[in-house]
Scaffold this active site. Structure first.
Site, PDB file in Angstrom:
ATOM      1  N   GLU A  66      -6.832   4.017  -5.224  1.00  0.00           N
ATOM      2  CA  GLU A  66      -8.015   4.383  -4.446  1.00  0.00           C
ATOM      3  C   GLU A  66      -8.519   5.726  -4.965  1.00  0.00           C
ATOM      4  O   GLU A  66      -7.807   6.723  -4.910  1.00  0.00           O
ATOM      5  CB  GLU A  66      -7.647   4.505  -2.966  1.00  0.00           C
ATOM      6  N   HIS A 114     -10.559  -1.048   5.413  1.00  0.00           N
ATOM      7  CA  HIS A 114     -10.238  -0.579   6.766  1.00  0.00           C
ATOM      8  C   HIS A 114     -10.820   0.801   7.075  1.00  0.00           C
ATOM      9  O   HIS A 114     -10.635   1.303   8.176  1.00  0.00           O
ATOM     10  CB  HIS A 114      -8.720  -0.546   6.922  1.00  0.00           C
ATOM     11  N   ASP A 115     -11.468   1.437   6.103  1.00  0.00           N
ATOM     12  CA  ASP A 115     -12.064   2.765   6.324  1.00  0.00           C
ATOM     13  C   ASP A 115     -13.583   2.695   6.434  1.00  0.00           C
ATOM     14  O   ASP A 115     -14.224   3.735   6.628  1.00  0.00           O
ATOM     15  CB  ASP A 115     -11.739   3.696   5.145  1.00  0.00           C
ATOM     16  N   ASP A 146       0.866  -1.179   0.000  1.00  0.00           N
ATOM     17  CA  ASP A 146       0.000   0.000   0.000  1.00  0.00           C
ATOM     18  C   ASP A 146       0.903   1.230   0.000  1.00  0.00           C
ATOM     19  O   ASP A 146       1.541   1.551   1.018  1.00  0.00           O
ATOM     20  CB  ASP A 146      -0.862  -0.051   1.274  1.00  0.00           C
ATOM     21  N   ASP A 185      -2.673   4.733  -2.554  1.00  0.00           N
ATOM     22  CA  ASP A 185      -3.561   5.477  -1.672  1.00  0.00           C
ATOM     23  C   ASP A 185      -3.980   6.794  -2.333  1.00  0.00           C
ATOM     24  O   ASP A 185      -3.153   7.475  -2.941  1.00  0.00           O
ATOM     25  CB  ASP A 185      -2.782   5.766  -0.371  1.00  0.00           C
TER      26      ASP A 185
HETATM   27  C1  NOJ Z   1      -7.023   6.480   2.464  1.00  0.00           C
HETATM   28  C2  NOJ Z   1      -6.704   5.417   3.451  1.00  0.00           C
HETATM   29  O1  NOJ Z   1      -7.412   4.257   3.116  1.00  0.00           O
HETATM   30  C3  NOJ Z   1      -7.055   5.966   4.818  1.00  0.00           C
HETATM   31  O2  NOJ Z   1      -6.996   4.982   5.808  1.00  0.00           O
HETATM   32  C4  NOJ Z   1      -6.132   7.125   5.098  1.00  0.00           C
HETATM   33  O3  NOJ Z   1      -6.502   7.737   6.309  1.00  0.00           O
HETATM   34  C5  NOJ Z   1      -6.170   8.168   3.985  1.00  0.00           C
HETATM   35  N1  NOJ Z   1      -6.156   7.584   2.677  1.00  0.00           N
HETATM   36  C6  NOJ Z   1      -4.992   9.088   4.070  1.00  0.00           C
HETATM   37  O4  NOJ Z   1      -3.828   8.413   3.670  1.00  0.00           O
END
Ligand code: NOJ
Length: 544
Positions: free
Chosen positions: A244, A318-319, A101, A202
């Site tokens: 992402e 995870h978010d 990642d 990311d």
């Molecule tokens: C996306 C990530 O999935 C998240 O966990 C993170 O806080 C933000 N990007 C900032 O890197």
């Protein structure tokens, strides 16, 4: 597939490991790389092809590793570079690739580039970040940061502000600087040479930001940057890349995942994920899923990207909250509902992703306020308190949307702390581990785990899962999600009752000459019971 060799990731299933919550081998309460290695047989048993590992690089852990201070070393919390080499090698022995990642939109403020950048305006690293002149107390504009407060931080020694879209400890990298970009490419080469199978990028859609125009995502030079990155850092190796991109549309996704390989393999798009967010209260609450729109959105992505791009398929990461709690039933029908969501997702075209614990039907967690650890949750609590919300209201909000819902330790067994650690877990274990855990499911043919395992092997057996053209059935049906997938030889029919009551099955007649490949009930009736889901199959020559 037209006889042309397809990249491996088009028939792959990818599993996301959130390392700090996956498995702790050394008893410090924090998951680590030796812990991941110890569970490779579990993952191989599930049948996955690759692991996306959330960041394990050196980091002050302000945002759980999404604030990297050294991209070429492992944080001691998780182990060492040797552990990473061992993970890559041990995974390879089991036919599993490791996807790292990469957080390339921003670094940590403790990265040596930023430490240098802050020394003076003519330091060679100064221009690695995004600076604007100004005066103390008057930031260049009113852009907010994602974790609260303004996106600009004043550095008195330089009489300048730096730009940070996330926390103040995550300064944005300046993608307009070609020297900075070359440094990032070197890092990607270095990891590719160590044997990783690919990268998750990311917030890739933030690379082309233009703070003067208040543009955070999808900036004017974004695709130029991604094409350069692809050309200079990703060619040659069989790497999978997934960006992402919360802002992705089907049009931009055709660029991002152009089959000519000029950008990335695929992106995570979030159009379906945003549907139950309440406008203006995006991170505060969720509303009931607008189901017809949900079908429309997912179907549009399926149809628009057919032969013009590639979808990633996911419900969780995870978010995000756990999908059974979010869209279904995490009580009486938890298992059936988890299987229905799995069947619905795995029938579609694209590369499916399983977030750790999703294969067990793990749920959201009912924490008390002081159990939360996520920087997002802590800001959320501070902001809601300042706005006068009661503790009960704040808790209700966090129980629904907090990122910690997905970050609770993996539930391995009924042992103390769910078998995750012999120490004190960094984040409290969800007490439902006594009933929801891997040990109870791995050998149970009716478990959620067994359903995922079966889906993975079906995807390997029948090419139509990878290449079949998608068509939505019954678009106006308010409870049923049904679609077909068809290639020259084969046809699938996927029928899912998305809700918790029994329905007539309007597609019953269609299935008379089809074979049932998988279902989440032990027998078949004319009706569709709560969360009942089935995949039927036939060859187009008439053979079942
Ligand atoms: C996306 C990530 O999935 C998240 O966990 C993170 O806080 C933000 N990007 C900032 O890197």
């Amino acid at each position: 597939m037209n006889g042309i060799a397809q990249p491996w990731w088009k028939s792959a299933v990818i599993y996301q490991v959130y390392p700090r919550s996956f498995m702790d081998a050394n008893g410090d309460g924090m998951g680590d790389l030796p812990g991941v290695i110890s569970k490779l047989d579990y993952l191989a048993g599930l049948g996955i092809d690759a692991i996306w590992l959330s960041p394990v690089f050196r980091s002050p852990q302000d945002d759980n590793g999404y604030d990297v201070s050294d991209y070429q070393d492992i944080d001691p919390l998780f182990g060492t570079l040797e552990d990473m080499d061992r993970l890559i090698a041990e995974a390879k022995k089991r036919g599993i690739r490791i996807i790292l990642d990469m957080v390339l939109n921003h670094s940590s403020d403790e990265h040596r580039w930023f430490i240098e950048a802050k020394k003076s305006r003519d330091n060679p690293y100064h221009d690695f970040y995004v600076w604007r002149d100004g005066e103390a107390g008057t930031p260049p504009n009113d852009m907010p940061a994602s974790f609260g407060g303004p996106a600009w931080e004043w550095v008195p020694e330089l009489k300048q502000y730096y730009f940070h879209q996330y926390s103040v400890k995550q300064p944005d990298l300046n993608w307009e600087n070609p020297a900075m970009r070359q440094e990032l490419y070197k890092i990607l080469h270095w990891w590719a040479a160590r044997g990783v199978g690919g990268f998750r990028l990311d917030v890739v859609d933030h690379f082309g930001k233009d703070p003067d125009q208040k543009i955070r995502v999808a900036g004017p030079r974004l695709h130029e940057y991604i094409r350069e990155l692809s050309r200079e850092a990703l060619q040659g190796a069989e790497l999978v890349t997934v960006g992402e991109a919360w802002s992705a549309t089907t049009d931009s996704a055709k660029l991002y995942s152009n089959p000519d390989g000029s950008e990335l393999s695929m992106v995570f798009q979030f159009e379906h994920i945003k549907l139950d967010r309440v406008p203006g209260r995006e991170n505060r609450e969720l509303m009931p899923l607008p189901f017809l729109q949900f079908k429309e959105v997912l179907s549009r992505w399926q149809t628009e990207l057919y032969e013009k791009g590639w979808n990633s398929l996911f419900w969780e990461n995870h978010d995000l909250p756990r999908c059974v709690s979010r869209w279904g039933d995490d009580g009486e029908y938890r298992e059936t509902c988890a299987k229905m969501l799995a069947i619905l997702l795995f029938g579609m075209q694209g590369t499916p992703y399983i977030y750790q614990g999703q294969e067990l039907g793990m749920t959201n967690v009912d924490y008390a306020l002081d159990d939360y650890r996520d920087i997002g949750a802590l800001n959320h609590i501070r902001e809601m308190r300042a706005e006068g919300y009661s503790e009960a209201e704040i808790l209700h909000s966090l129980h629904t949307v907090s990122r910690d819902n997905a970050r609770t330790p993996m539930q391995w067994s009924t042992e103390e702390n769910a078998g995750f650690t012999k120490g004190k877990p960094w984040l409290r274990v969800n007490p439902n581990y006594r009933t929801i855990n891997a040990e109870a499911q791995v050998n149970d043919p009716d478990s959620v785990y067994a359903c995922y395992r079966a889906l993975i092997s079906l995807r390997k057996k029948y090419p139509v899962f990878a290449d079949g053209r998608y068509a939505l059935l019954l678009p106006e049906h308010k409870e049923l999600f049904a679609y077909t997938r068809t290639n020259a030889e084969e046809e699938l029919l996927v029928v899912c009752n998305f809700y918790g009551h029994t329905l007539q099955n309007p597609l019953d007649a269609e299935t008379s000459d089809m074979r049932l490949l998988i279902s989440d009930y032990p027998d078949c009736r004319e009706t569709l019971r709560p969360y009942e889901a089935r995949i039927y199959y036939r060859t187009r020559t008439g053979r079942k």
